[in-house]
Motif scaffolding. Sequence first.
Motif, PDB file in Angstrom:
ATOM      1  N   GLN A  13      49.627  23.205  56.958  1.00  0.00           N
ATOM      2  CA  GLN A  13      49.431  21.763  56.384  1.00  0.00           C
ATOM      3  C   GLN A  13      51.165  21.027  56.429  1.00  0.00           C
ATOM      4  OE1 GLN A  13      48.046  22.718  52.738  1.00  0.00           O
ATOM      5  NE2 GLN A  13      45.527  22.185  53.871  1.00  0.00           N
ATOM      6  N   PRO A  14      50.866  19.582  56.538  1.00  0.00           N
ATOM      7  CA  PRO A  14      51.866  18.883  56.216  1.00  0.00           C
ATOM      8  C   PRO A  14      52.644  19.864  55.143  1.00  0.00           C
ATOM      9  CG  PRO A  14      50.900  17.479  56.911  1.00  0.00           C
ATOM     10  CD  PRO A  14      50.062  18.958  56.569  1.00  0.00           C
ATOM     11  N   GLY A  15      54.412  19.690  54.677  1.00  0.00           N
ATOM     12  CA  GLY A  15      55.067  20.610  53.784  1.00  0.00           C
ATOM     13  C   GLY A  15      55.534  21.746  53.974  1.00  0.00           C
ATOM     14  N   LEU A  81      62.413  31.154  64.635  1.00  0.00           N
ATOM     15  CA  LEU A  81      62.495  29.781  64.488  1.00  0.00           C
ATOM     16  C   LEU A  81      61.883  29.865  63.044  1.00  0.00           C
ATOM     17  CD1 LEU A  81      63.277  26.227  64.983  1.00  0.00           C
ATOM     18  CD2 LEU A  81      61.809  26.302  66.278  1.00  0.00           C
ATOM     19  N   GLN A  82      62.682  29.530  62.059  1.00  0.00           N
ATOM     20  CA  GLN A  82      62.412  28.513  60.860  1.00  0.00           C
ATOM     21  C   GLN A  82      61.919  27.416  61.240  1.00  0.00           C
ATOM     22  OE1 GLN A  82      63.575  29.947  57.152  1.00  0.00           O
ATOM     23  NE2 GLN A  82      61.830  30.634  56.195  1.00  0.00           N
ATOM     24  N   ILE A  83      61.392  26.642  61.169  1.00  0.00           N
ATOM     25  CA  ILE A  83      60.726  25.338  60.475  1.00  0.00           C
ATOM     26  C   ILE A  83      60.036  25.394  59.141  1.00  0.00           C
ATOM     27  CG2 ILE A  83      59.615  22.954  60.886  1.00  0.00           C
ATOM     28  CD1 ILE A  83      58.605  24.871  63.855  1.00  0.00           C
ATOM     29  N   THR A  84      60.995  24.076  58.012  1.00  0.00           N
ATOM     30  CA  THR A  84      60.645  23.734  56.505  1.00  0.00           C
ATOM     31  C   THR A  84      60.496  22.284  56.807  1.00  0.00           C
ATOM     32  OG1 THR A  84      63.156  23.348  56.392  1.00  0.00           O
ATOM     33  CG2 THR A  84      62.360  25.680  55.361  1.00  0.00           C
ATOM     34  N   GLY A  85      59.556  22.381  55.760  1.00  0.00           N
ATOM     35  CA  GLY A  85      58.633  21.188  55.226  1.00  0.00           C
ATOM     36  C   GLY A  85      58.089  20.387  56.828  1.00  0.00           C
ATOM     37  N   VAL A  86      56.986  21.064  57.195  1.00  0.00           N
ATOM     38  CA  VAL A  86      56.601  20.842  58.076  1.00  0.00           C
ATOM     39  C   VAL A  86      56.096  19.510  58.707  1.00  0.00           C
ATOM     40  CG1 VAL A  86      56.279  23.231  59.656  1.00  0.00           C
ATOM     41  CG2 VAL A  86      54.224  21.807  58.365  1.00  0.00           C
ATOM     42  N   GLN A  87      56.145  18.566  59.281  1.00  0.00           N
ATOM     43  CA  GLN A  87      55.495  17.171  59.437  1.00  0.00           C
ATOM     44  C   GLN A  87      54.897  16.820  60.749  1.00  0.00           C
ATOM     45  OE1 GLN A  87      58.704  14.619  59.343  1.00  0.00           O
ATOM     46  NE2 GLN A  87      59.744  15.718  57.592  1.00  0.00           N
ATOM     47  N   PRO A  88      53.689  16.414  60.451  1.00  0.00           N
ATOM     48  CA  PRO A  88      52.462  16.562  61.973  1.00  0.00           C
ATOM     49  C   PRO A  88      53.033  15.457  63.174  1.00  0.00           C
ATOM     50  CG  PRO A  88      51.808  14.523  59.528  1.00  0.00           C
ATOM     51  CD  PRO A  88      53.057  15.081  59.386  1.00  0.00           C
TER      52      PRO A  88
END
Length: 129
Positions: A13-15, A81-88
Amino acid sequence: QNQVMESGGGLVQPGESLTLSCTASGLNFDELSMGWFRQAPGKEREGIGCISANGYRTEHAGSRRDRFAISRDSAKKTLYLQITGVQPEDTAMYYCAAASSNYCPDLWSLGRGRGFNYWGQGTQVTVSS
């Protein structure tokens, strides 16, 4: 067999935050710089970043330094690979790749995936509520 393999993708989910992994087998992990790339639907593959063989230096392509963190664990022969605050717009197939060099390619080459010898099959990340 010399290969790298990604894991950890899925629907998020986003975020939220997400960590992808890439495991190397049959390769001397400590002598490889490692990179992350992604390809969104209908777009060309783009470089995200790279980490040197000793893990002391990371390079980021474009303006992704803030939300994308690259790290590696020599004992586990694994790249992260860490992605924070994923976005669409982060929805894409994510690939890892290994370069037979202690150092990452220059940013121009990194952005285009040049200089990397071993590529994984990719792991899909879909960001949707």
